[in-house]
Scaffold this active site. Structure first.
Site: not given
Ligand code: CTP
Length: 215
Positions: A24-27, A92
């Site tokens: 995943t990512n930090h969004s 994102a």
């Protein structure tokens, strides 16, 4: 925006590699939620495609459709956004997902390991290629260098009407926080906005959309 249908996406995709882990990512979804709220307050009929990873309270008077993976989001966009007056793609989205999803937990071994990744669909690019003139397409762009140059390339490559670009390395911009520092890039201009709350940044995005459309 009364009588206008706006679709907004928000938050991070999650791509599983086994029943325990995902990429995943930090969004957080804050920027997309702020855009959805601003559209609702201006009278639009709003559908918010929201990551199941978002922990934000629902936006009142907005239809929320959950997604987890880039593939889910692609399906949701095709279902809800093809006849929209505007799509603001703040999610994102993963560019790659694990090539296979193990049915059972992947166990550790001595030495290194790697994960084979495969490309996901570029959802905005698909929309840019299959758009009707009616739908205003606004993407976001997250960069760490050459922000305007790289983001303008996305505007052109994905056939978009606007890109809201931000540099994750700039103080007060990007993920997690309640503020952003955006540059709104369109065919003819680049408008650099100062540091402001994500709510105010959302209003600026809508103001710009209103000047570029016949809404
Ligand atoms: N996007 C998308 N589908 C993807 C990846 C991104 O629709 N598979 C959208 C994002 O929601 C965003 C825009 O495209 O509105 C730009 O995303 P960004 O991650 O900044 O750029 P990429 O196009 O993925 O390019 P790169 O990762 O090489 O910077």
């Amino acid at each position: 925006l009364r009588g206008k249908k706006v679709v907004v996406s928000a938050g991070a995709t999650q791509e599983s590699m086994d029943p325990v882990r995902y990429l995943t990512n930090h969004s957080t979804g804050k920027m997309g939620y702020a855009v959805a709220r601003a559209c609702m307050l201006r009278g639009a009929e709003v559908t918010l495609l929201a990551s199941t990873g978002c922990t934000l309270p629902p936006v009142p008077f907005v239809k929320t459709v959950p997604f987890t993976t880039a593939a889910d989001l692609f399906e949701a966009v095709k279902t809800h956004a093809m006849d929209a007056d505007a799509l603001v793609m703040a999610a994102a989205v993963a560019d790659y997902r694990p090539a296979t999803v193990a049915a059972d937990k992947v166990k550790k071994h001595d030495g290194e390991m790697s994960i084979a990744l495969t490309r996901t669909q570029d959802i905005l690019k698909y929309l840019g290629e299959n758009r009707t003139a009616k739908t205003f397409l606004c993407g976001f762009s997250m960069e760490t260098e050459h922000v305007v140059k790289n983001s303008r390339k996305k505007l052109e490559k994905k056939n978009l009407d606007m890109v809201a670009a931000n540099n994750v390395k700039v103080e007060g911009a990007g993920f997690q926080g309640d503020t952003n520092v955006l540059t709104l890039i369109t065919q003819d201009e680049e408008v650099s906005l100062p540091l402001m709350s994500k709510e105010d940044a959302a209003l600026k995005i809508l103001d710009k959309i209103l000047t570029l459309t016949s809404f």
